[in-house]
Design a protein around this motif. Structure first.
Motif, PDB file in Angstrom:
ATOM      1  N   VAL A 159       0.836  -1.205   0.000  1.00  8.54           N
ATOM      2  CA  VAL A 159       0.000   0.000   0.000  1.00  8.54           C
ATOM      3  C   VAL A 159       0.868   1.252   0.000  1.00  8.54           C
ATOM      4  N   LYS A 160       1.932   1.236   0.804  1.00  8.84           N
ATOM      5  CA  LYS A 160       2.860   2.378   0.845  1.00  8.84           C
ATOM      6  C   LYS A 160       3.475   2.642  -0.528  1.00  8.84           C
ATOM      7  N   ILE A 161       3.909   1.570  -1.172  1.00 13.55           N
ATOM      8  CA  ILE A 161       4.528   1.693  -2.499  1.00 13.55           C
ATOM      9  C   ILE A 161       3.516   2.183  -3.523  1.00 13.55           C
ATOM     10  N   ALA A 162       2.338   1.593  -3.532  1.00 14.47           N
ATOM     11  CA  ALA A 162       1.310   1.960  -4.512  1.00 14.47           C
ATOM     12  C   ALA A 162       0.888   3.421  -4.374  1.00 14.47           C
ATOM     13  N   ASN A 163       0.947   3.970  -3.183  1.00 14.71           N
ATOM     14  CA  ASN A 163       0.547   5.360  -2.964  1.00 14.71           C
ATOM     15  C   ASN A 163       1.702   6.358  -3.098  1.00 14.71           C
ATOM     16  N   ASN A 164       2.906   5.856  -3.297  1.00 14.67           N
ATOM     17  CA  ASN A 164       4.077   6.716  -3.415  1.00 14.67           C
ATOM     18  C   ASN A 164       4.055   7.433  -4.768  1.00 14.67           C
ATOM     19  N   PRO A 165       4.183   8.763  -4.785  1.00 17.35           N
ATOM     20  CA  PRO A 165       4.194   9.495  -6.057  1.00 17.35           C
ATOM     21  C   PRO A 165       5.355   9.093  -6.970  1.00 17.35           C
ATOM     22  N   LYS A 166       6.474   8.663  -6.377  1.00 16.39           N
ATOM     23  CA  LYS A 166       7.596   8.211  -7.193  1.00 16.39           C
ATOM     24  C   LYS A 166       7.253   6.914  -7.925  1.00 16.39           C
ATOM     25  N   PHE A 167       6.446   6.064  -7.285  1.00 14.16           N
ATOM     26  CA  PHE A 167       6.021   4.827  -7.939  1.00 14.16           C
ATOM     27  C   PHE A 167       5.135   5.145  -9.144  1.00 14.16           C
ATOM     28  N   LYS A 168       4.233   6.081  -8.951  1.00 16.36           N
ATOM     29  CA  LYS A 168       3.359   6.487 -10.063  1.00 16.36           C
ATOM     30  C   LYS A 168       4.181   7.110 -11.185  1.00 16.36           C
ATOM     31  N   GLU A 169       5.209   7.876 -10.819  1.00 10.95           N
ATOM     32  CA  GLU A 169       6.104   8.465 -11.816  1.00 10.95           C
ATOM     33  C   GLU A 169       6.862   7.368 -12.564  1.00 10.95           C
ATOM     34  N   LEU A 170       7.367   6.385 -11.820  1.00 14.15           N
ATOM     35  CA  LEU A 170       8.096   5.273 -12.429  1.00 14.15           C
ATOM     36  C   LEU A 170       7.215   4.516 -13.413  1.00 14.15           C
ATOM     37  N   VAL A 171       6.004   4.201 -13.004  1.00 17.35           N
ATOM     38  CA  VAL A 171       5.091   3.465 -13.870  1.00 17.35           C
ATOM     39  C   VAL A 171       4.784   4.254 -15.137  1.00 17.35           C
ATOM     40  N   SER A 172       4.495   5.537 -15.000  1.00 12.70           N
ATOM     41  CA  SER A 172       4.139   6.327 -16.184  1.00 12.70           C
ATOM     42  C   SER A 172       5.335   6.530 -17.110  1.00 12.70           C
ATOM     43  N   PHE A 180      15.355   4.136 -14.162  1.00 11.65           N
ATOM     44  CA  PHE A 180      14.271   3.336 -13.567  1.00 11.65           C
ATOM     45  C   PHE A 180      14.730   2.605 -12.312  1.00 11.65           C
ATOM     46  N   ASP A 181      15.936   2.074 -12.323  1.00 15.01           N
ATOM     47  CA  ASP A 181      16.439   1.383 -11.135  1.00 15.01           C
ATOM     48  C   ASP A 181      16.644   2.345  -9.973  1.00 15.01           C
ATOM     49  N   GLU A 182      17.097   3.557 -10.265  1.00 19.69           N
ATOM     50  CA  GLU A 182      17.283   4.546  -9.205  1.00 19.69           C
ATOM     51  C   GLU A 182      15.936   4.909  -8.570  1.00 19.69           C
ATOM     52  N   LEU A 183      14.933   5.136  -9.403  1.00 22.32           N
ATOM     53  CA  LEU A 183      13.598   5.423  -8.864  1.00 22.32           C
ATOM     54  C   LEU A 183      13.093   4.244  -8.034  1.00 22.32           C
ATOM     55  N   ASN A 184      13.304   3.044  -8.534  1.00 19.36           N
ATOM     56  CA  ASN A 184      12.872   1.844  -7.826  1.00 19.36           C
ATOM     57  C   ASN A 184      13.563   1.740  -6.462  1.00 19.36           C
ATOM     58  N   ARG A 185      14.858   2.023  -6.420  1.00 14.38           N
ATOM     59  CA  ARG A 185      15.600   1.986  -5.165  1.00 14.38           C
ATOM     60  C   ARG A 185      15.043   2.991  -4.162  1.00 14.38           C
ATOM     61  N   GLN A 186      14.754   4.210  -4.635  1.00 14.64           N
ATOM     62  CA  GLN A 186      14.196   5.244  -3.776  1.00 14.64           C
ATOM     63  C   GLN A 186      12.838   4.814  -3.216  1.00 14.64           C
ATOM     64  N   ILE A 187      12.025   4.223  -4.073  1.00 12.18           N
ATOM     65  CA  ILE A 187      10.684   3.780  -3.664  1.00 12.18           C
ATOM     66  C   ILE A 187      10.794   2.715  -2.573  1.00 12.18           C
ATOM     67  N   LEU A 188      11.681   1.762  -2.768  1.00 10.85           N
ATOM     68  CA  LEU A 188      11.838   0.685  -1.784  1.00 10.85           C
ATOM     69  C   LEU A 188      12.383   1.201  -0.464  1.00 10.85           C
ATOM     70  N   GLU A 189      13.291   2.177  -0.522  1.00  8.47           N
ATOM     71  CA  GLU A 189      13.821   2.753   0.718  1.00  8.47           C
ATOM     72  C   GLU A 189      12.724   3.478   1.483  1.00  8.47           C
ATOM     73  N   GLU A 190      11.879   4.197   0.774  1.00  2.59           N
ATOM     74  CA  GLU A 190      10.793   4.930   1.429  1.00  2.59           C
ATOM     75  C   GLU A 190       9.721   3.998   1.979  1.00  2.59           C
ATOM     76  N   ALA A 191       9.609   2.796   1.436  1.00  2.00           N
ATOM     77  CA  ALA A 191       8.585   1.855   1.882  1.00  2.00           C
ATOM     78  C   ALA A 191       8.990   1.130   3.160  1.00  2.00           C
ATOM     79  N   ARG A 192      10.276   1.185   3.510  1.00  3.44           N
ATOM     80  CA  ARG A 192      10.748   0.464   4.714  1.00  3.44           C
ATOM     81  C   ARG A 192      10.379   1.159   5.963  1.00  3.44           C
TER      82      ARG A 192
END
Length: 109
Positions: free
Chosen positions: A15-28, A97-109
């Motif tokens: 839920v944290k990841i799905a609501n993260n604006p960086k995740f939405k940016e990564l997907v788009s 994309f990997d950098e954004l993914n790393r940031q998203i995972l760090e924020e989800a912890r």
């Protein structure tokens, strides 16, 4: 039957990841880039097929009076374009994309 505690932790992280604006940016960004490269490759293939259909005489023209025709290097170019476009995607995936993914995972912890 009770759920294991790990399931709740994973659900909360999801839920944290799905609501993260960086995740939405990564997907788009990833979706738009994939569609762009797909459109480019489709255009190359469609152009080659149209050239085969309507430019047979041109494709059959000998390059140097020998056996090799104009169609051969063009066909190789179509194949190489797929490899190049794949490399372009991999490079962007491994950097941006990997950098954004790393940031998203760090924020989800």
């Amino acid at each position: 039957m009770a759920q294991a505690p790990n399931v709740n932790i994973h659900a909360a992280a999801h839920v944290k990841i799905a609501n993260n604006p960086k995740f939405k940016e990564l997907v788009s960004k990833r979706r738009a880039f994939a569609w762009l490269l797909s459109a480019i490759m489709l255009s190359i293939y469609a152009g080659f097929i149209l050239l085969i259909a309507y430019g047979k005489a041109f494709l059959g023209t000998s390059l140097s009076g020998g056996v090799t025709t104009v169609g051969f290097p063009i066909g190789v170019g179509v194949i190489l374009s797929a490899i190049v476009l794949t490399g372009i995607y991999v490079r962007r995936a491994n950097t941006e994309f990997d950098e954004l993914n790393r940031q998203i995972l760090e924020e989800a912890r």
